[in-house]
Design an enzyme around this catalytic site. Structure first.
Site, PDB file in Angstrom:
ATOM      1  N   LYS A  82       0.848  -1.194   0.000  1.00  0.00           N
ATOM      2  CA  LYS A  82       0.000   0.000   0.000  1.00  0.00           C
ATOM      3  C   LYS A  82       0.886   1.248   0.000  1.00  0.00           C
ATOM      4  O   LYS A  82       1.797   1.372   0.810  1.00  0.00           O
ATOM      5  CB  LYS A  82      -0.922  -0.003   1.226  1.00  0.00           C
ATOM      6  CG  LYS A  82      -2.003  -1.095   1.196  1.00  0.00           C
ATOM      7  CD  LYS A  82      -2.891  -0.960  -0.005  1.00  0.00           C
ATOM      8  CE  LYS A  82      -4.023  -1.972   0.017  1.00  0.00           C
ATOM      9  NZ  LYS A  82      -4.816  -1.921  -1.226  1.00  0.00           N
ATOM     10  N   ASP A 105      -8.122  -0.859 -10.741  1.00  0.00           N
ATOM     11  CA  ASP A 105      -8.923  -1.559  -9.727  1.00  0.00           C
ATOM     12  C   ASP A 105     -10.230  -0.784  -9.546  1.00  0.00           C
ATOM     13  O   ASP A 105     -11.155  -0.949 -10.342  1.00  0.00           O
ATOM     14  CB  ASP A 105      -8.123  -1.655  -8.417  1.00  0.00           C
ATOM     15  CG  ASP A 105      -8.833  -2.475  -7.340  1.00  0.00           C
ATOM     16  OD1 ASP A 105      -8.188  -2.904  -6.384  1.00  0.00           O
ATOM     17  OD2 ASP A 105     -10.060  -2.668  -7.461  1.00  0.00           O
ATOM     18  N   TRP A 121      -6.889 -12.189  -3.160  1.00  0.00           N
ATOM     19  CA  TRP A 121      -6.665 -11.674  -1.810  1.00  0.00           C
ATOM     20  C   TRP A 121      -7.856 -12.061  -0.954  1.00  0.00           C
ATOM     21  O   TRP A 121      -9.002 -12.040  -1.419  1.00  0.00           O
ATOM     22  CB  TRP A 121      -6.532 -10.147  -1.852  1.00  0.00           C
ATOM     23  CG  TRP A 121      -6.424  -9.515  -0.495  1.00  0.00           C
ATOM     24  CD1 TRP A 121      -5.279  -9.260   0.216  1.00  0.00           C
ATOM     25  CD2 TRP A 121      -7.518  -9.081   0.332  1.00  0.00           C
ATOM     26  NE1 TRP A 121      -5.598  -8.684   1.430  1.00  0.00           N
ATOM     27  CE2 TRP A 121      -6.956  -8.569   1.528  1.00  0.00           C
ATOM     28  CE3 TRP A 121      -8.903  -9.075   0.178  1.00  0.00           C
ATOM     29  CZ2 TRP A 121      -7.738  -8.043   2.558  1.00  0.00           C
ATOM     30  CZ3 TRP A 121      -9.689  -8.558   1.204  1.00  0.00           C
ATOM     31  CH2 TRP A 121      -9.101  -8.049   2.381  1.00  0.00           C
ATOM     32  N   GLU A 165      -0.881  -0.008  -9.022  1.00  0.00           N
ATOM     33  CA  GLU A 165      -2.297  -0.361  -9.039  1.00  0.00           C
ATOM     34  C   GLU A 165      -3.131   0.852  -8.656  1.00  0.00           C
ATOM     35  O   GLU A 165      -2.917   1.455  -7.607  1.00  0.00           O
ATOM     36  CB  GLU A 165      -2.579  -1.519  -8.088  1.00  0.00           C
ATOM     37  CG  GLU A 165      -4.018  -1.964  -8.079  1.00  0.00           C
ATOM     38  CD  GLU A 165      -4.249  -3.255  -7.309  1.00  0.00           C
ATOM     39  OE1 GLU A 165      -3.364  -4.131  -7.351  1.00  0.00           O
ATOM     40  OE2 GLU A 165      -5.301  -3.377  -6.656  1.00  0.00           O
ATOM     41  N   LYS A 201     -12.808  -6.843  -8.441  1.00  0.00           N
ATOM     42  CA  LYS A 201     -13.628  -7.195  -7.281  1.00  0.00           C
ATOM     43  C   LYS A 201     -14.961  -7.742  -7.785  1.00  0.00           C
ATOM     44  O   LYS A 201     -15.639  -7.087  -8.592  1.00  0.00           O
ATOM     45  CB  LYS A 201     -13.872  -5.963  -6.399  1.00  0.00           C
ATOM     46  CG  LYS A 201     -12.591  -5.250  -5.969  1.00  0.00           C
ATOM     47  CD  LYS A 201     -11.712  -6.114  -5.113  1.00  0.00           C
ATOM     48  CE  LYS A 201     -10.468  -5.392  -4.623  1.00  0.00           C
ATOM     49  NZ  LYS A 201      -9.428  -5.188  -5.649  1.00  0.00           N
ATOM     50  N   ASP A 249      -0.110  -0.309  -4.535  1.00  0.00           N
ATOM     51  CA  ASP A 249      -1.506   0.086  -4.669  1.00  0.00           C
ATOM     52  C   ASP A 249      -1.763   1.390  -3.910  1.00  0.00           C
ATOM     53  O   ASP A 249      -1.661   1.426  -2.690  1.00  0.00           O
ATOM     54  CB  ASP A 249      -2.410  -1.019  -4.103  1.00  0.00           C
ATOM     55  CG  ASP A 249      -3.865  -0.811  -4.467  1.00  0.00           C
ATOM     56  OD1 ASP A 249      -4.661  -1.742  -4.269  1.00  0.00           O
ATOM     57  OD2 ASP A 249      -4.207   0.281  -4.958  1.00  0.00           O
TER      58      ASP A 249
HETATM   59  C1  0XW Z   1      -6.187  -5.446  -1.238  1.00  0.00           C
HETATM   60  N1  0XW Z   1      -7.604  -5.443  -1.499  1.00  0.00           N
HETATM   61  C2  0XW Z   1      -8.049  -6.535  -2.351  1.00  0.00           C
HETATM   62  C3  0XW Z   1      -8.280  -5.556  -0.179  1.00  0.00           C
HETATM   63  C4  0XW Z   1      -8.850  -4.221   0.153  1.00  0.00           C
HETATM   64  O1  0XW Z   1     -10.222  -4.277  -0.026  1.00  0.00           O
HETATM   65  C5  0XW Z   1      -8.325  -3.278  -0.851  1.00  0.00           C
HETATM   66  C6  0XW Z   1      -8.119  -4.148  -2.041  1.00  0.00           C
HETATM   67  C7  0XW Z   1      -7.246  -3.510  -3.088  1.00  0.00           C
HETATM   68  O2  0XW Z   1      -6.674  -4.187  -3.907  1.00  0.00           O
HETATM   69  O3  0XW Z   1      -7.242  -2.287  -3.139  1.00  0.00           O
HETATM   70 MG    MG Z   2      -6.415  -2.489  -5.318  1.00  0.00          MG
END
Ligand code: 0XW
Ligand code: MG
Length: 366
Positions: free
Chosen positions: A163, A240, A319, A217, A264, A192
């Site tokens: 992150k 994303d 994830w 990302e 997602k 990300d």
């Molecule tokens: C890492 N993730 C899949 C979990 C969190 O919801 C955020 C998300 C991402 O990729 O941003």
């Molecule tokens: Mg992401």
């Protein structure tokens, strides 16, 4: 088989081993919405949607409940099939794909249980019995990031997401240098920013670390911003949050400005639209992850079933929030990460039978 009844529960998920820290905030607890659909044959299917708080995406827990409350009555008596229910849902409520997704997933579970087949069979079939996960390392100092990378590599993860978007591009660069400095051969790295950076910030960051093979990302908020980065970075860009529906995925693939996806399942509306996303991404040989914003065994199982049908050479991993959740909905068949990988459930439907006593009384039932 027809839809006989729908019950919706809301359940608090405390973030254990947390907080989960990303550019949008520090998460200590999240509310998930669980959908239980009962068919007139007595079989049951479960779905789930759990926004990562109210700012990760235009979605929130109260919105999921409100959307489901609006949708559920119109589905009673319908054929318990995702396509049939999907058409009805779109005519009953515009948008709210993250709420509709829970219905879609529950219908795949119900269909699989009725047919005696795992959901991946309904999605075209699993290409392997175990899939890779990836671990998202929260925003932290360079030293702590390096230690976390080493820990997760020891646990067997072959893909890591760091992150970034801490507000200081030089600090983000130091964090990524520290991560890369301990990265084992064959382990991939994504950074990300969760939409938090400006185009100038990501251009500066890319220029600071040209030697590091990392994918950025969702660095900026919009597709227009990330389009403007094309040809200006040393690094590939994954999308994303901005890919909010199938039409957007089609558009970005057509434009050729997307090097990969963090997809997602609930964001695009469930497993049904994810089939289209999977097949379009594969046609353009664009890698993708299949996961979700948060949630327990039900959404985890849905992501794993779908992820198992993605071409292995294009699959970035799934994830799971599991490392941050105290207990499984299904204590015997809960979805777990072992050595950085996840077994694809083999039971009928999602392969998860939740102990619904954990969820308390339904928020509503029709
Ligand atoms: C890492 N993730 C899949 C979990 C969190 O919801 C955020 C998300 C991402 O990729 O941003
Ligand atoms: Mg992401």
């Amino acid at each position: 088989m027809k839809i006989a009844s729908i019950s919706v529960y809301q359940h608090e998920l405390e973030v254990v081993n947390g907080p989960y820290v990303y550019a949008g905030g520090s998460m200590k607890a999240l509310t998930t919405s669980l959908v239980k659909i009962t068919g007139d044959n007595g079989n049951v299917g479960w779905g789930e949607t759990c926004p990562l708080g109210p700012t990760y995406q235009p979605a929130h827990a109260l919105g999921a409940l409100a959307g489901l409350r609006e949708l559920a009555p119109s589905l009673i008596g319908l054929e318990a099939l995702p396509r049939v229910a999907g058409q009805k849902m779109h005519s009953a409520l515009d948008g709210h794909l993250y709420a509709k997704a829970a219905i879609d997933i529950a219908l795949y579970d119900l269909m699989g249980r009725t047919l005696g087949q795992p959901v991946h069979v309904l999605l075209g079939g699993a290409l392997r019995s175990k899939i890779p996960s990836y671990y998202a390392i929260s925003i932290m100092s360079p030293d702590k990031t390096a230690r976390a990378v080493q820990d997760k590599q020891r646990e067997g993860y072959r893909a890591l997401q760091i992150k970034i978007g801490c507000g200081d591009v030089r600090q983000d660069a130091e964090v990524l240098r520290a991560a890369f400095g301990v990265l084992a051969p064959g382990v991939t790295l994504a950074a990300d920013a969760n939409r938090s950076m400006t185009t100038s910030e990501i251009v500066h960051l890319s220029a600071l670390i040209p030697e590091i093979p990392v994918a950025f990302e969702q660095p900026c908020r919009t597709i227009q911003e990330t389009d403007s980065l094309h040809g200006r970075l040393h690094h590939p860009i994954y999308l994303d949050e901005a890919t909010e529906n199938v039409a957007t995925v089609l558009s970005v693939l057509g434009q050729g400005n997307c090097d990969g996806f963090g997809m997602k399942v609930t964001r695009v509306g469930g497993l049904s639209p994810m089939i289209a996303v999977r097949d379009m991404a594969e046609a353009r040989r664009v890698p993708m992850s299949v996961d979700d914003s948060w949630g327990g065994d039900i959404i985890a199982a849905a992501c794993v079933h779908m992820g198992s049908t993605v071409s292995p050479e294009l699959f970035r991993g799934t994830w799971l929030a599991a490392p941050y959740i105290e207990q499984h909905y299904d204590r015997e068949n809960g979805i777990q990460i072992v050595d950085g990988h996840i077994d694809v459930p083999s039971g009928p439907g999602l392969g998860i039978s939740p102990d619904e006593s954990q969820f308390g009384a339904p928020a509503f039932q029709v």
